[in-house]
Design a protein around this motif. Structure first.
Motif, mmCIF file in Angstrom:
data_model
loop_
_atom_site.group_PDB
_atom_site.id
_atom_site.type_symbol
_atom_site.label_atom_id
_atom_site.label_comp_id
_atom_site.label_asym_id
_atom_site.label_seq_id
_atom_site.Cartn_x
_atom_site.Cartn_y
_atom_site.Cartn_z
ATOM 1 N N PHE A 1 14.312 -3.348 -33.207
ATOM 2 C CA PHE A 1 14.031 -4.743 -33.550
ATOM 3 C C PHE A 1 14.192 -5.629 -32.318
ATOM 4 O O PHE A 1 13.390 -6.547 -32.090
ATOM 5 C CB PHE A 1 14.967 -5.191 -34.668
ATOM 6 N N MET B 1 11.269 -5.291 -30.204
ATOM 7 C CA MET B 1 10.182 -6.080 -30.783
ATOM 8 C C MET B 1 10.321 -7.551 -30.366
ATOM 9 O O MET B 1 9.339 -8.198 -29.992
ATOM 10 C CB MET B 1 10.201 -5.966 -32.307
ATOM 11 N N VAL C 1 0.907 -4.373 -32.331
ATOM 12 C CA VAL C 1 1.398 -3.029 -32.032
ATOM 13 C C VAL C 1 0.326 -2.002 -32.405
ATOM 14 O O VAL C 1 0.131 -1.004 -31.693
ATOM 15 C CB VAL C 1 2.712 -2.740 -32.778
ATOM 16 N N THR D 1 7.488 -1.356 -36.961
ATOM 17 C CA THR D 1 7.379 -2.817 -37.006
ATOM 18 C C THR D 1 6.944 -3.286 -38.391
ATOM 19 O O THR D 1 7.553 -4.193 -38.977
ATOM 20 C CB THR D 1 6.379 -3.313 -35.943
ATOM 21 N N LEU E 1 7.270 -10.081 -38.384
ATOM 22 C CA LEU E 1 7.136 -8.669 -38.020
ATOM 23 C C LEU E 1 5.826 -8.075 -38.545
ATOM 24 O O LEU E 1 5.196 -7.247 -37.870
ATOM 25 C CB LEU E 1 8.326 -7.871 -38.555
ATOM 26 N N GLY F 1 5.398 2.969 -33.378
ATOM 27 C CA GLY F 1 5.723 1.554 -33.226
ATOM 28 C C GLY F 1 5.134 0.704 -34.324
ATOM 29 O O GLY F 1 5.780 -0.219 -34.834
ATOM 30 N N THR F 2 3.897 1.015 -34.707
ATOM 31 C CA THR F 2 3.246 0.267 -35.780
ATOM 32 C C THR F 2 3.995 0.450 -37.099
ATOM 33 O O THR F 2 4.249 -0.518 -37.829
ATOM 34 C CB THR F 2 1.790 0.726 -35.944
ATOM 35 N N SER G 1 3.062 -6.479 -36.124
ATOM 36 C CA SER G 1 2.593 -5.089 -36.250
ATOM 37 C C SER G 1 1.099 -4.962 -35.964
ATOM 38 O O SER G 1 0.628 -3.896 -35.564
ATOM 39 C CB SER G 1 2.918 -4.542 -37.650
ATOM 40 N N ILE H 1 5.689 -0.215 -28.914
ATOM 41 C CA ILE H 1 7.100 0.015 -29.221
ATOM 42 C C ILE H 1 7.294 1.526 -29.317
ATOM 43 O O ILE H 1 6.684 2.170 -30.174
ATOM 44 C CB ILE H 1 7.516 -0.642 -30.563
#
Length: 233
Positions: free
Chosen positions: A35, A38, A125, A137, A118, A133-134, A122, A60
């Motif tokens: 987080f 992010m 991401v 997130t 978030l 990462g997707t 995403s 991420i």
């Protein structure tokens, strides 16, 4: 008197700080470290947008790292501010979450707002093509939306404090590990060093001192606010 009353704010924070310390290298804290990454990459992107650029993609990784690919007009201040925004931005957001968790009576709406952010994040991401990462997130954002609907006040109060404390602590440790112990590895500090001529280690030290002072001031504010409210009662 319930566990959500202001009387217990200091107790909550002390317990959470101890738990975060003891569980630092466990799966419980791992998603919060992601987080913070992010927040870090989002801060780079938002600063780029503030200088007229745009976010292309955010990555991420499962190794608690990432990058933000953006476009921006190459001026000294745009590059300096955007390069500095990662660590200092995640510190700012972590501190804000902690202060709001202590000050606000509507913690669940703060959880909702973070969840929505978030979910939006995403999308960027996803542009990196990285599934992990997707999923993390979007999944963390979805968890916060579900928590908003189904979880009670006590959960949101502790959850936001946990996010805030862990975010601030991780920024400090991350600066030390990435920018001071391991300099010249292509980090944000190296970019600032190339731009200003200041050694990257010194840039890392300045950022870490800033982070420590900020966290101290935030915790002092929380303590003084709690003390003042206790005197009123």
């Amino acid at each position: 008197m319930t566990l959500t009353d202001k009387k217990y704010q200091s107790t909550h924070l002390i317990v959470l700080i101890v738990l975060v310390t003891l569980l630092w290298n466990t799966l419980l804290v791992y998603p919060i470290k992601l987080f913070v990454v992010m927040l870090h990459e989002m801060s780079h992107g938002l600063m780029a947008v503030a200088f007229g650029g745009q976010i292309i993609e955010i990555q991420i990784s499962q190794h608690i790292g990432g990058y933000c690919l953006y476009t921006i007009s190459p001026t000294f201040w745009s590059e300096f501010m955007t390069g500095s925004a990662g660590y200092l931005g995640s510190l700012f957001w972590g501190s804000l979450i902690l202060v709001l968790a202590v000050k606000s009576e509507r913690d669940k709406y703060i959880t909702l707002l973070i969840g929505m952010i978030l979910i939006i994040l995403s999308y960027f991401v996803l542009q990196s093509g990285e599934f992990f990462g997707t999923a993390m997130t979007f999944g963390l954002g979805l968890f916060m939306l579900i928590a908003f609907k189904y979880f009670g006040t006590f959960f949101h109060d502790l959850w936001l404090k946990f996010l805030g404390i862990t975010s601030c602590a991780y920024v400090i440790l991350d600066i030390k590990g990435d920018l001071i112990d391991n300099s010249n590895i292509g980090s944000d500090a190296d970019a600032i060093a190339a731009l200003t001529g200041i050694p990257s280690v010194l840039v890392g030290v300045i950022w870490m001192v800033t982070a420590v002072i900020t966290m101290f001031m935030v915790l002092r504010y929380v303590y003084q606010k709690q003390k003042a409210e206790a005197n009123v009662l």
